[in-house]
Design an enzyme around this catalytic site. Sequence first.
Site, PDB file in Angstrom:
ATOM      1  N   HIS A 125       0.616   5.144   8.555  1.00 62.44           N
ATOM      2  CA  HIS A 125       1.402   3.939   8.837  1.00 62.44           C
ATOM      3  C   HIS A 125       2.832   4.046   8.303  1.00 62.44           C
ATOM      4  CE1 HIS A 125       1.194   1.532   4.997  1.00 62.44           C
ATOM      5  NE2 HIS A 125       2.013   0.714   5.607  1.00 62.44           N
ATOM      6  N   SER A 152       0.831  -1.209   0.000  1.00 63.80           N
ATOM      7  CA  SER A 152       0.000   0.000   0.000  1.00 63.80           C
ATOM      8  C   SER A 152       0.862   1.255   0.000  1.00 63.80           C
ATOM      9  CB  SER A 152      -0.963   0.002   1.190  1.00 63.80           C
ATOM     10  OG  SER A 152      -0.262  -0.099   2.412  1.00 63.80           O
ATOM     11  N   GLU A 153       2.005   1.222   0.717  1.00 61.73           N
ATOM     12  CA  GLU A 153       2.960   2.330   0.671  1.00 61.73           C
ATOM     13  C   GLU A 153       4.390   1.827   0.819  1.00 61.73           C
ATOM     14  OE1 GLU A 153      -0.714   4.637   1.900  1.00 61.73           O
ATOM     15  OE2 GLU A 153       0.345   3.141   3.069  1.00 61.73           O
ATOM     16  N   THR A 154       5.286   2.534   0.181  1.00 58.11           N
ATOM     17  CA  THR A 154       6.728   2.328   0.319  1.00 58.11           C
ATOM     18  C   THR A 154       7.358   3.673   0.662  1.00 58.11           C
ATOM     19  OG1 THR A 154       6.796   0.486  -1.261  1.00 58.11           O
ATOM     20  CG2 THR A 154       8.853   1.669  -0.883  1.00 58.11           C
TER      21      THR A 154
END
Length: 302
Positions: A77, A46-48
């Site tokens: 997050h 979902s995110e990096t």
Amino acid sequence: MQTRNYLLYDVFTTERLAGNPLAVVLDCKGLDTIAMQAIAREFNLSETVFVLPPDNPKHKNRIRIFTPDYEMPFAGHPTVGSAIALAELAGESGAGIFVLEENIGPVRCAVSRHDGAAFAEFDLAKLPEPLQLEADPQAIGAALGLAPHEIGFENHRVAFWSAGVPYVTIPVANLEAAGRIRLDNQAWSELAPRKSEWAFASPYVYCRETVNHESAFHVRMIVPGTPSYEDPATGSAAAAFAGAIMHFDAPTDGISQLWIEQGLEMGRPSRIRLELTVQGGKLASARIGGHAVKVADGKLFI
């Protein structure tokens, strides 16, 4: 070819293979935006996060946050996970306070040990604000597969809030209704407000009934798209949700802490702590907090 280390953390949980996974790529000086976007697409989380030297030498690091499709100005997050990862990487096992530079602005973070695990919290760089929502609440409910009587509880109503990233906050009657939501992407695209030129705002569904007795709210967040997908823990949405809590629950002056549970329906149970400081009946400050655990590390040959 350059070798870059990366870390993989599960965030908003004390258990591995739960919470929201996050890749943290270290030593990213020299990587351009196109390369970062390609790497985020390769991880397909979902995110990096990409860690860079800070612009202000008094700050710990600058971080850039990417989904597989675009860069985000802020996300919860990745902030919690990055704070814990960088503190552990530096051997800082005790309490510590530092600033991470994000596109939204400087974000003050505190890292400590909480319940035997690493815990990080951060001050919201931007307090939640209401945005105009033109869509009919019943149509919003229908786009989620819910009947009109299942939308809202007590004095809570559908609203549109942002603390950097906008969300449509949707109260539902109970856990059973929350468990049945199915996003109709076509219907949502016809009524939902946009959060950017290329993306619609996500629905953030919540109810007062919870699975865990220590939780104040049970929530689900669906990312619209083709296909849509569910997020197991969404700090930026919890930040926006603080506005709904202030508006509808009107907490008294002082500091209050509450836990938000998320991700249970998808087998990735998560817990987000939201702290509100109220002065004179208004939100003076807010914090998002949570645990994170390291799952893996490795190298990128890029």
